[in-house]
Scaffold this active site. Structure first.
Site, PDB file in Angstrom:
ATOM      1  N   THR A 108       0.843  -1.207   0.000  1.00 54.70           N
ATOM      2  CA  THR A 108       0.000   0.000   0.000  1.00 54.70           C
ATOM      3  C   THR A 108       0.876   1.255   0.000  1.00 54.70           C
ATOM      4  OG1 THR A 108      -1.696  -1.223   1.194  1.00 54.70           O
ATOM      5  CG2 THR A 108      -1.848   1.173   1.273  1.00 54.70           C
ATOM      6  N   ASP A 130       1.804  -8.483  10.596  1.00 50.65           N
ATOM      7  CA  ASP A 130       3.101  -9.151  10.412  1.00 50.65           C
ATOM      8  C   ASP A 130       4.261  -8.405  11.083  1.00 50.65           C
ATOM      9  OD1 ASP A 130       1.591 -10.787   8.793  1.00 50.65           O
ATOM     10  OD2 ASP A 130       2.211  -9.800   6.938  1.00 50.65           O
ATOM     11  N   GLY A 173       2.272 -14.209   9.033  1.00 47.58           N
ATOM     12  CA  GLY A 173       3.489 -13.405   9.128  1.00 47.58           C
ATOM     13  C   GLY A 173       4.221 -13.209   7.810  1.00 47.58           C
ATOM     14  N   GLU A 224       4.185 -19.286   8.861  1.00 43.48           N
ATOM     15  CA  GLU A 224       3.781 -19.791   7.540  1.00 43.48           C
ATOM     16  C   GLU A 224       4.910 -19.692   6.505  1.00 43.48           C
ATOM     17  OE1 GLU A 224       0.476 -17.374   6.233  1.00 43.48           O
ATOM     18  OE2 GLU A 224       1.666 -15.525   6.210  1.00 43.48           O
ATOM     19  N   ARG A 268       0.016 -33.780  15.388  1.00 43.67           N
ATOM     20  CA  ARG A 268      -1.178 -33.089  14.862  1.00 43.67           C
ATOM     21  C   ARG A 268      -0.778 -31.659  14.488  1.00 43.67           C
ATOM     22  NH1 ARG A 268      -2.896 -37.529  15.027  1.00 43.67           N
ATOM     23  NH2 ARG A 268      -4.838 -38.273  15.981  1.00 43.67           N
ATOM     24  N   GLN A 276      -6.244 -14.828  13.392  1.00 43.68           N
ATOM     25  CA  GLN A 276      -5.218 -13.914  13.933  1.00 43.68           C
ATOM     26  C   GLN A 276      -5.446 -12.461  13.517  1.00 43.68           C
ATOM     27  OE1 GLN A 276      -1.085 -16.094  13.335  1.00 43.68           O
ATOM     28  NE2 GLN A 276      -2.670 -16.913  11.997  1.00 43.68           N
TER      29      GLN A 276
HETATM   30  O1  F6P Z   1      -0.051  -9.444   5.640  1.00 40.96           O
HETATM   31  C1  F6P Z   1      -1.040  -9.884   6.499  1.00 40.96           C
HETATM   32  C2  F6P Z   1      -1.400 -11.310   6.210  1.00 40.96           C
HETATM   33  O2  F6P Z   1      -2.390 -11.715   7.144  1.00 40.96           O
HETATM   34  C3  F6P Z   1      -0.235 -12.280   6.208  1.00 40.96           C
HETATM   35  O3  F6P Z   1       0.205 -12.644   7.486  1.00 40.96           O
HETATM   36  C4  F6P Z   1      -0.831 -13.418   5.411  1.00 40.96           C
HETATM   37  O4  F6P Z   1       0.194 -14.157   4.775  1.00 40.96           O
HETATM   38  C5  F6P Z   1      -1.687 -12.717   4.393  1.00 40.96           C
HETATM   39  O5  F6P Z   1      -1.981 -11.440   4.913  1.00 40.96           O
HETATM   40  C6  F6P Z   1      -2.980 -13.424   4.069  1.00 40.96           C
HETATM   41  O6  F6P Z   1      -3.623 -12.727   3.067  1.00 40.96           O
HETATM   42  P1  F6P Z   1      -5.102 -13.026   2.580  1.00 40.96           P
HETATM   43  O7  F6P Z   1      -6.047 -12.431   3.578  1.00 40.96           O
HETATM   44  O8  F6P Z   1      -5.182 -12.374   1.248  1.00 40.96           O
HETATM   45  O9  F6P Z   1      -5.252 -14.524   2.529  1.00 40.96           O
END
Ligand code: F6P
Length: 350
Positions: A108, A130, A173, A224, A268, A276
């Site tokens: 942005t 993040d 993240g 992730e 698991r 989050q």
């Molecule tokens: O940048 C914020 C975030 O939540 C990241 O942590 C995540 O990888 C991504 O956006 C998920 O994006 P979307 O909502 O488009 O799936």
């Protein structure tokens, strides 16, 4: 004076607190009108906006998401296959905007900078769960996300203990490990795996086996964007038109498959996902968002455009937007929290 405000990219807790603070701080000056642009830059292209008043923002401080809506793939410089920035700028002129407060992350800020170069004065406010924007020690939304990860780990730990399982919890993240690192520490994770430190599946398995031998369960908090040495990122999907088209997700399931044959306990995995990002901001995020909003309004009133507000230590400062646009801030190799984690027995994957 007439100021626009928009929220771009993914939502996060605290966006409404910024909208509220900017509106209240500007409208209190009497001669300033504030207009909210709907769904980020999409609203500039589609001509969708609404007047913001003190009454209209009165009750939104604690509300999650953004009352203006957002869009995760609308870049006016490349939308639906072509450069539509002229249309965005034309709508800003039609509204008679003297400036635009843009709340968002690196993508942005990149778009805001390009619009500024084309003559639309902007002020940026850094947002993302993040916490990966350069120039600021904290983005608002991060504290709320960490609180959710921490609570999730507390809950996972009691079920992991009951069944003596290896439980893997995946956080968001993107390419930075801040949420997993702080969330993992707050939630007492035994293993924390970050994008910045490629891990060894064998080393993680050996650690879990040692704990099994001592009669202990293992909780693993994995970002992730984390990956085993020599492996690629786990990509969930690609979003055409987004400033960063990759959406990550699924590395916890990947790790579960590889760990299971190497340990005796059942393994698991849980992917926390958008939980989050939703819900009410923490008190810390409400205050930070309000401080950012008030300082952004102050920059507008001083005519100090082209800046992004930022937190340095406990002080709000501002940086030229071009120094942060399109850049990210990973966890540095010498970050204190990494020392704290290692020094308190948290395994970081090597
Ligand atoms: O940048 C914020 C975030 O939540 C990241 O942590 C995540 O990888 C991504 O956006 C998920 O994006 P979307 O909502 O488009 O799936």
């Amino acid at each position: 004076m007439h100021i626009g405000i928009l929220t771009g990219g993914g939502d996060c807790p605290g966006l409404n607190a910024v909208i509220r603070a900017v509106t209240l701080a500007l409208v209190r000056q009497g001669a300033v009108r504030v207009t909210g642009i709907e769904r980020g830059f999409h609203g500039l292209l589609k001509g969708c906006s609404r007047t913001l008043t003190p009454q209209g923002v009165a009750d939104i401080l604690a509300v999650g998401g953004t009352i203006l809506g957002s869009h995760n793939s609308c870049d006016p410089f490349g939308f639906e296959g072509r450069d539509r920035s002229d249309e965005a700028l034309a709508y800003a002129r039609e509204l008679g905007l003297d400036g635009l407060v843009v709340i968002g992350g690196d993508g942005t800020m990149g778009i805001a900078h390009r619009l500024a170069l084309r003559g639309l004065p902007v002020v940026g406010v850094p947002k993302t769960i993040d916490n990966d924007l350069p120039g600021t020690d904290r983005t608002f939304g991060f504290d709320s996300a960490v609180a959710i990860v921490s609570e999730a780990l507390d809950r996972i730990a009691t079920t992991a203990r009951s069944h003596q399982r290896v439980m893997i919890v995946e956080t968001m993240g993107r390419y930075a490990g801040w949420i997993a690192l702080e969330g993992g520490l707050a939630g007492g994770a035994d293993v924390i795996l970050l994008p910045e430190l490629p891990f060894s599946v064998d080393a993680v398995a050996a650690h879990a086996r040692q704990r099994e031998a001592a009669g202990l369960h293992t909780v693993i908090c994995i970002a992730e964007g984390a990956r085993a040495a020599g492996e690629g990122l786990t990509v969930r999907e690609r979003i055409a038109g987004s400033p960063d088209p990759l959406r990550l997700g699924g590395v916890s399931a990947w790790l579960q498959q590889r760990l299971q044959p190497l340990v005796t306990s059942e393994v698991r995995s849980t992917l926390l996902g958008h939980v989050q990002r939703g819900g009410t901001p923490t008190a810390y995020d409400r205050v930070l968002a309000t401080r950012f909003g008030w300082h952004a309004a102050a920059l507008v009133l001083q005519g100090c455009f082209g800046r992004m507000v930022a937190l340095q230590g406990d002080t709000i400062v501002s940086h030229a937007i071009e120094t942060v646009a399109g850049r990210s801030r990973p966890v540095p190799a010498d970050d204190t929290l990494l020392h704290v984690a290692r020094g308190t027995g948290v395994m970081l994957g090597q």
